[in-house]
Design a protein around this motif. Structure first.
Motif, mmCIF file in Angstrom:
data_model
loop_
_atom_site.group_PDB
_atom_site.id
_atom_site.type_symbol
_atom_site.label_atom_id
_atom_site.label_comp_id
_atom_site.label_asym_id
_atom_site.label_seq_id
_atom_site.Cartn_x
_atom_site.Cartn_y
_atom_site.Cartn_z
ATOM 1 N N SER A 189 0.824 -1.205 0.000
ATOM 2 C CA SER A 189 0.000 0.000 0.000
ATOM 3 C C SER A 189 0.856 1.251 0.000
ATOM 4 C CB SER A 189 -0.891 0.035 1.247
ATOM 5 O OG SER A 189 -1.787 -1.035 1.215
ATOM 6 N N PRO A 191 0.331 4.817 1.512
ATOM 7 C CA PRO A 191 -0.535 5.664 2.338
ATOM 8 C C PRO A 191 -0.711 7.061 1.740
ATOM 9 C CG PRO A 191 1.222 4.663 3.646
ATOM 10 C CD PRO A 191 1.527 4.374 2.220
ATOM 11 N N ARG A 192 -1.818 7.675 2.116
ATOM 12 C CA ARG A 192 -2.199 8.981 1.562
ATOM 13 C C ARG A 192 -1.148 10.060 1.843
ATOM 14 N NH1 ARG A 192 -6.350 12.471 3.626
ATOM 15 N NH2 ARG A 192 -6.994 10.845 5.053
ATOM 16 N N ARG A 217 -2.976 2.462 -3.836
ATOM 17 C CA ARG A 217 -3.025 3.554 -2.863
ATOM 18 C C ARG A 217 -3.893 3.132 -1.689
ATOM 19 N NH1 ARG A 217 -1.640 8.619 -5.565
ATOM 20 N NH2 ARG A 217 -1.759 8.337 -7.821
ATOM 21 N N LEU A 218 -3.608 3.696 -0.520
ATOM 22 C CA LEU A 218 -4.381 3.409 0.683
ATOM 23 C C LEU A 218 -4.854 4.737 1.262
ATOM 24 C CD1 LEU A 218 -5.124 1.306 2.990
ATOM 25 C CD2 LEU A 218 -2.931 1.887 4.019
ATOM 26 N N ASP A 219 -6.161 4.856 1.466
ATOM 27 C CA ASP A 219 -6.697 6.133 1.949
ATOM 28 C C ASP A 219 -6.553 6.218 3.468
ATOM 29 O OD1 ASP A 219 -7.810 8.598 1.922
ATOM 30 O OD2 ASP A 219 -9.877 7.895 1.742
ATOM 31 N N LEU A 220 -5.308 6.245 3.896
ATOM 32 C CA LEU A 220 -5.014 6.247 5.335
ATOM 33 C C LEU A 220 -3.721 7.017 5.557
ATOM 34 C CD1 LEU A 220 -6.125 4.711 7.960
ATOM 35 C CD2 LEU A 220 -4.287 3.071 7.538
ATOM 36 N N VAL A 222 -0.402 7.146 7.525
ATOM 37 C CA VAL A 222 0.404 6.200 8.292
ATOM 38 C C VAL A 222 1.614 6.921 8.868
ATOM 39 C CG1 VAL A 222 1.843 4.123 8.151
ATOM 40 C CG2 VAL A 222 -0.340 4.201 6.939
#
Ligand SMILES: [Zn+2]
Length: 284
Positions: A189, A191-192, A217-220, A222
């Protein structure tokens, strides 16, 4: 375009993945736990320094003392440089090697896997004679926090390295942080809170490496070693698999006694290595 054609492509092979995995497993078997400021942590740093040197890197210790919620602690980052010219831009690769203090966690995936990956990358960079930019590898200490991530807890090694790079005035064009990428069940992933330009390059690299289905993509947001580099104004990305458990949606191997060598695989480190190397092929 001409210069891009002249630069030879880096290749990450199954043998490189094997070296990455073996190094990670040995690090866990010989030096667990590796929480910052302990003798075991120093032995872990020695082990990685030896492994990276054997792979052909010129590695130095960058030791420093910092205030933590548990008092002053000594930290050791390891830094290897592959320099083509003093004025050339830098691409920096980062992995932490410490384990989470206060919990029983061998950190096979969290810390060891990508530290092994950086050792394998050192071997590839050593044999590459036609790099156009400088490359730096940093194994960071103290990524893990003691209580909770805040100004004086966690990300010590990356904060120290980011500050040092800033003060040196180095022209850094990308900082790529890798974490938890040995997971047998790998999905990488982004992260955003990664730099958008590098996120695009990572997705393009995944496509070129034939592993587009493994990266998204990761909507987080980190908190990882990429954050201090972004705070210092550098473009930085985190490549992480933040789902590490016995079933989908579970994270029960993370920061527990279950983060053991049987949970990581050469196949996953091959995918991670291919992604990073393809990013280097685009960036360098
Ligand atoms: Zn961790």
């Amino acid at each position: 375009m001409v210069s891009a054609l002249l630069a030879a492509s880096l290749v990450f092979s199954p043998a490189d993945a094997s070296l990455a995995c073996t190094t990670a497993v040995q690090l866990v078997e010989r030096h667990t736990p590796r929480d910052s400021g302990t003798t075991r942590s120093m032995l872990a740093a020695n082990f990685l320094l030896d492994a990276a040197s054997a792979a052909g890197a010129d590695v130095r210790r960058d030791m420093f003392v910092a205030k933590t919620p548990k008092g002053e602690r000594r930290f050791t980052n390891l830094v290897a440089t592959f320099k083509v010219s003093p004025g050339a831009p830098w691409v920096v690769l980062v992995s932490h090697y410490d384990t989470k203090p206060g919990v029983d966690c061998p950190g096979a995936n969290d810390g060891a896997s990508t530290s092994g990956l950086l050792v394998a990358l050192a071997g590839i960079l050593r044999s590459q004679r036609s790099l156009r930019d400088n490359v730096m590898l940093i194994w960071t200490d103290g990524e893990e926090c003691m209580t909770a991530y805040m100004e004086d807890d966690g990300l010590w090694g990356s904060r120290h390295a980011a500050k040092a790079l800033k003060e040196s005035g180095a022209n850094v064009k990308a900082v790529i942080c890798v974490d938890m990428l040995g997971d047998r069940d790998l999905h990488i992933s982004i992260p955003r809170n990664s730099s958008p330009a590098l996120s695009k390059i990572a997705l393009l690299a995944a496509k070129r490496a034939g592993i587009a289905g493994k990266v998204s993509r990761l909507d987080l947001l980190v908190k990882d070693d990429h954050v201090p580099f972004i705070d210092e104004g550098f473009k930085s990305i985190d490549l992480i698999d933040f789902e590490y458990g016995s079933a989908p949606g579970l994270n029960d191997y993370w920061h527990t006694a279950k983060d053991t060598p049987d949970k990581i695989s050469e196949d996953s480190l091959l995918i991670a290595g291919k992604l990073v190397v393809e990013m280097l092929n685009i960036l360098l």
